[in-house]
Scaffold this motif. Sequence first.
Motif, mmCIF file in Angstrom:
data_model
loop_
_atom_site.group_PDB
_atom_site.id
_atom_site.type_symbol
_atom_site.label_atom_id
_atom_site.label_comp_id
_atom_site.label_asym_id
_atom_site.label_seq_id
_atom_site.Cartn_x
_atom_site.Cartn_y
_atom_site.Cartn_z
ATOM 1 N N SER A 152 0.824 -1.203 0.000
ATOM 2 C CA SER A 152 0.000 0.000 0.000
ATOM 3 C C SER A 152 0.858 1.253 0.000
ATOM 4 O O SER A 152 1.782 1.380 0.807
ATOM 5 C CB SER A 152 -0.910 0.016 1.223
ATOM 6 O OG SER A 152 -1.596 1.248 1.308
ATOM 7 N N PRO A 153 0.533 2.207 -0.893
ATOM 8 C CA PRO A 153 1.263 3.473 -0.892
ATOM 9 C C PRO A 153 0.761 4.457 0.168
ATOM 10 O O PRO A 153 1.328 5.526 0.337
ATOM 11 C CB PRO A 153 1.004 4.017 -2.297
ATOM 12 C CG PRO A 153 -0.359 3.491 -2.638
ATOM 13 C CD PRO A 153 -0.417 2.121 -2.001
ATOM 14 N N SER A 154 -0.278 4.082 0.903
ATOM 15 C CA SER A 154 -0.865 4.960 1.911
ATOM 16 C C SER A 154 0.140 5.314 2.987
ATOM 17 O O SER A 154 0.931 4.471 3.421
ATOM 18 C CB SER A 154 -2.071 4.272 2.556
ATOM 19 O OG SER A 154 -2.513 4.989 3.685
ATOM 20 N N GLY A 155 0.082 6.536 3.437
ATOM 21 C CA GLY A 155 0.933 6.966 4.544
ATOM 22 C C GLY A 155 0.684 6.161 5.807
ATOM 23 O O GLY A 155 1.577 5.983 6.629
ATOM 24 N N ALA A 156 -0.538 5.645 5.960
ATOM 25 C CA ALA A 156 -0.878 4.849 7.138
ATOM 26 C C ALA A 156 -0.227 3.471 7.113
ATOM 27 O O ALA A 156 -0.211 2.778 8.125
ATOM 28 C CB ALA A 156 -2.395 4.702 7.238
ATOM 29 N N ALA A 157 0.329 3.068 5.960
ATOM 30 C CA ALA A 157 0.920 1.733 5.820
ATOM 31 C C ALA A 157 2.436 1.788 5.618
ATOM 32 O O ALA A 157 3.025 0.861 5.077
ATOM 33 C CB ALA A 157 0.262 1.013 4.655
ATOM 34 N N ARG A 158 3.062 2.853 6.058
ATOM 35 C CA ARG A 158 4.508 3.031 5.824
ATOM 36 C C ARG A 158 5.359 1.878 6.343
ATOM 37 O O ARG A 158 6.406 1.583 5.785
ATOM 38 C CB ARG A 158 4.994 4.341 6.434
ATOM 39 C CG ARG A 158 4.498 5.526 5.663
ATOM 40 C CD ARG A 158 5.464 6.676 5.747
ATOM 41 N NE ARG A 158 4.856 7.854 5.184
ATOM 42 C CZ ARG A 158 5.080 8.268 3.952
ATOM 43 N NH1 ARG A 158 5.879 7.600 3.167
ATOM 44 N NH2 ARG A 158 4.504 9.347 3.493
ATOM 45 N N GLY A 159 4.935 1.214 7.382
ATOM 46 C CA GLY A 159 5.701 0.110 7.946
ATOM 47 C C GLY A 159 5.828 -1.078 7.019
ATOM 48 O O GLY A 159 6.689 -1.933 7.205
ATOM 49 N N HIS A 160 4.967 -1.155 6.008
ATOM 50 C CA HIS A 160 4.985 -2.269 5.054
ATOM 51 C C HIS A 160 5.453 -1.827 3.675
ATOM 52 O O HIS A 160 5.373 -2.586 2.716
ATOM 53 C CB HIS A 160 3.586 -2.889 4.941
ATOM 54 C CG HIS A 160 3.053 -3.367 6.252
ATOM 55 N ND1 HIS A 160 3.503 -4.508 6.854
ATOM 56 C CD2 HIS A 160 2.134 -2.829 7.089
ATOM 57 C CE1 HIS A 160 2.876 -4.679 8.003
ATOM 58 N NE2 HIS A 160 2.047 -3.669 8.174
ATOM 59 N N TRP A 161 5.929 -0.600 3.560
ATOM 60 C CA TRP A 161 6.242 -0.030 2.251
ATOM 61 C C TRP A 161 7.522 -0.609 1.665
ATOM 62 O O TRP A 161 8.538 -0.750 2.337
ATOM 63 C CB TRP A 161 6.368 1.485 2.338
ATOM 64 C CG TRP A 161 6.802 2.073 1.029
ATOM 65 C CD1 TRP A 161 8.017 2.610 0.737
ATOM 66 C CD2 TRP A 161 6.040 2.144 -0.174
ATOM 67 N NE1 TRP A 161 8.052 3.019 -0.579
ATOM 68 C CE2 TRP A 161 6.857 2.739 -1.159
ATOM 69 C CE3 TRP A 161 4.758 1.755 -0.526
ATOM 70 C CZ2 TRP A 161 6.426 2.966 -2.463
ATOM 71 C CZ3 TRP A 161 4.321 1.969 -1.819
ATOM 72 C CH2 TRP A 161 5.143 2.572 -2.768
ATOM 73 N N SER A 162 7.460 -0.907 0.385
ATOM 74 C CA SER A 162 8.632 -1.270 -0.408
ATOM 75 C C SER A 162 8.306 -0.934 -1.851
ATOM 76 O O SER A 162 7.213 -1.241 -2.337
ATOM 77 C CB SER A 162 8.953 -2.759 -0.288
ATOM 78 O OG SER A 162 9.960 -3.112 -1.229
#
Length: 175
Positions: A152-162
Amino acid sequence: MEARETDASRAPVLPDVLQPGLDVVFCGTGAGRRSAQARAYYAGPGNRFWWALAEVGLTPRLFSPQEFPELPNFGIGLTDIAKAHIGQDHELDPAGCDARGLAERIAAVAPRALAFTSKRAAALYFGCPTRALAYGLQTPTIETTRIQVLPSPSGAARGHWSLDPWRDLAERLGR
């Protein structure tokens, strides 16, 4: 007794951007509050969607959310699995999702790829828990359309961002 309005019975928050000949259609869960307010896809201030498209070469430059109608010029479409939902993913009532309608819309335009922009959107489509999904290319297809799951590109999902799965998608599309 008065009928209760549900997400599925309301009009779409954002219009589909779908047409034959697209390389990829990005599918989210539903419009976030900021996107609904702006009447534009991925409009939240911390959302990385538009940056990711430019960074991996799917668009020639960084677009603003309000420019979303221009994406078909670059082989890109947009939709959501819950067209009438407004809010965060965890607030979504699964009854407001229309997996069959999504499959029908995708089959009608036959893009090369359908890319879910979160595990949550993909899980709602596949009817499975998010933990059962891995990022990347999936085995099932919608007729000739390959399915990919992206972080997810959402700011709320930054912990899973790649950005890596986004790069893989761009490479598969020859970009």
